[in-house]
Design a protein around this motif. Structure first.
Motif, PDB file in Angstrom:
ATOM      1  N   SER A   1     -50.141 112.999 -24.853  1.00  0.00           N
ATOM      2  CA  SER A   1     -50.380 114.337 -25.404  1.00  0.00           C
ATOM      3  C   SER A   1     -49.094 115.094 -25.677  1.00  0.00           C
TER       4      SER A   1
ATOM      5  N   GLY B   1     -55.000 109.392 -20.338  1.00  0.00           N
ATOM      6  CA  GLY B   1     -54.161 110.356 -21.046  1.00  0.00           C
ATOM      7  C   GLY B   1     -52.978 110.726 -20.174  1.00  0.00           C
TER       8      GLY B   1
ATOM      9  N   TYR C   1     -56.787 112.145 -17.143  1.00  0.00           N
ATOM     10  CA  TYR C   1     -55.628 112.845 -17.708  1.00  0.00           C
ATOM     11  C   TYR C   1     -54.602 113.111 -16.616  1.00  0.00           C
TER      12      TYR C   1
ATOM     13  N   PHE D   1     -62.577 115.136 -19.230  1.00  0.00           N
ATOM     14  CA  PHE D   1     -61.235 114.930 -18.704  1.00  0.00           C
ATOM     15  C   PHE D   1     -61.275 115.179 -17.191  1.00  0.00           C
TER      16      PHE D   1
ATOM     17  N   ARG E   1     -49.450 113.300 -19.871  1.00  0.00           N
ATOM     18  CA  ARG E   1     -48.691 114.454 -20.360  1.00  0.00           C
ATOM     19  C   ARG E   1     -47.205 114.081 -20.471  1.00  0.00           C
TER      20      ARG E   1
END
Length: 456
Positions: free
Chosen positions: A241, A215, A137, A116, A217
């Motif tokens: 996520s 990815g 991420y 990541f 958040r």
């Protein structure tokens, strides 16, 4: 045990060396470790000392120390973004890029299955050499990338884009016409990562193009359409996520703050914090504290000392301490924000609307007042004020500055009993909190996220 947890993966993480980036990476690591995977987090020694207590699974999560090389313009001992002032040219970004050799050596030794990263755009170059999958991420809103970063359609691809993919970002939130309120004509300010001839846009575009998956958040309830747009633009999966926040803070609030807060009525105290990186100009700092004084409410301000001041005390307006007395606290050190927001006496959170603070405010029972500064914060504030209608934003003048009267007005309009605006945002906030805080909401997102990561 769910099938996707077998076989276990070893994940390495190398986030941008700012507290607001490292912290959510650690939270994701906790989510991975909870499901049986091992994680190696590569961060400087100082960050380990400050954030190491957030590691909930020390048997599975290991910190690997990486050194920050000394470069021109970087103060001695500086290891994170909290150690330097924000400026157009960021020496920490230069040092960060120079850490690639040491990171390469560590990854060759660790041999992770997945790495990541966020701003380390050179990580994908190591993937083919060492043999791991990569996940860019993103710890801030997906809308930021959809609006401010050059779309991938301007770069070579392995196939032509369809007509649907050539469409502009989703209308409404976010919008390609977003401007700083009161700062029309000025471009959205971004995290300063310029170093030499490498611009922030180039760094992030390369980071997103080179990864195996993106990815984010966030959750579909807030940014589903934006994430679909990014997936189409970059021709790769976008994995969500969820907000990834700690469910229950460990320990208790520091005694001196608990005792001070306990003096006041339930839901009467206004708490203000703008993150660890933002240093206000001295004039804006004075307007801020005078605005809180004008509210007549008890307040707790946790901010770094403003630019040009040697201390918080030095920066306070003349006579302020005597007038306010024990009704207000202005503190320049680190505080337990999660604990403070949960204290019964706190009723309002005034924040810069960074993505972490945005989620903390949504999951609290407090009224929300926003004073955004950077581009992603502007977009987060727009989401909370104009789309979800759970907050109010402090009005700005022509140069984007706020005055004490505008700050006072914003706080009072959500805190005064019987205020129509205050009642409306409170009702909307309660509705959205019920959605986000319901049993299984965050766990379901993390379960699916881990499953998709393992399928890479």
């Amino acid at each position: 045990m769910p099938e996707f947890e077998k076989p276990k993966r070893h994940i390495a993480m190398f986030p941008w060396i700012a507290m607001g980036h490292i912290t959510p990476f650690i939270h994701v690591a906790n989510g991975l470790a909870k499901r049986g995977h091992s994680v190696s987090i590569l961060i400087p020694r100082k960050a380990i000392l400050q954030l190491g207590h957030q590691n909930l699974y020390p048997n599975l999560i290991k910190f690997q120390t990486v050194s920050v090389p000394q470069v021109d313009g970087l103060p001695p001992g500086a290891e994170t973004a909290s150690d330097i002032d924000v400026s157009p040219f960021n020496p920490l970004a230069v040092a960060f890029q120079a850490m690639s050799k040491e990171v390469n050596t560590l990854l060759c030794t660790l041999k992770p299955d997945i790495v990541f990263y966020d701003f380390a755009h050179w990580i994908p170059d190591l993937a083919a050499k060492i043999g791991f999958k990569t996940v860019f991420y993103n710890v801030i809103c997906a809308a930021f990338w959809a609006i401010t970063i050059v779309p991938a359609r301007h770069f070579p691809r392995d196939r032509p884009l369809t007509e649907e993919e050539l469409l502009e970002p989703p209308k409404g939130y976010p919008s390609s016409t977003v401007v700083l309120r009161g700062q029309e004509g000025r471009t959205l300010s971004t995290i300063p990562l310029e170093c030499g001839n490498t611009t922030f846009d180039a760094v992030i575009t390369a980071a997103m193009q080179g990864c195996d998956a993106i990815g984010v958040r966030t959750c579909r309830e807030l940014e589903g359409a934006v994430c679909d747009y990014l997936s189409a633009q970059y021709n790769k999966p976008v994995l969500l996520s969820g907000p990834v926040l700690p469910e229950v803070p460990k320990g208790k609030l520091e005694d001196k703050w608990d005792a001070w807060l306990a003096k006041f009525k339930p839901k009467s105290v206004v708490y203000c914090a703008f993150g660890s990186q933002l240093n206000l100009e001295k004039d804006q700092f004075e307007e801020l504290v005078l605005g809180f004084e004008m509210t007549g409410l008890p307040f707790f301000i946790a901010l770094p000392k403003p630019k040009g001041a040697n201390s918080i005390e030095e920066a306070l307006p003349e006579g302020f301490v005597e007038r306010v007395g024990d009704r207000g606290v202005v503190y320049g050190g680190w505080v337990q924000q999660t604990h403070i927001l949960k204290h019964p006496s706190v009723g309002c959170f005034v924040s810069h609307c960074g993505f972490g603070s945005m989620w903390e405010s949504l999951l609290s029972d407090n009224q929300i007042v926003l004073v955004p500064f950077l581009a992603d914060q502007i977009l987060n504030a727009r989401l909370l004020t104009e789309e979800l209608k759970v907050a109010v934003e402090v009005e700005r003048g022509e140069m984007g500055w706020f005055c004490k009267e505008d700050l006072c007005k914003a706080v009072k309009c959500v805190m005064d009993e019987g205020s129509e605006v205050g009642d409306m945002v409170k009702r909307n906030h309660a509705k959205w909190k019920e959605t986000f805080a319901c049993v299984g909401f965050m766990d379901n997102y993390m379960d699916n996220f881990v499953k998709q990561i393992c399928q890479l």
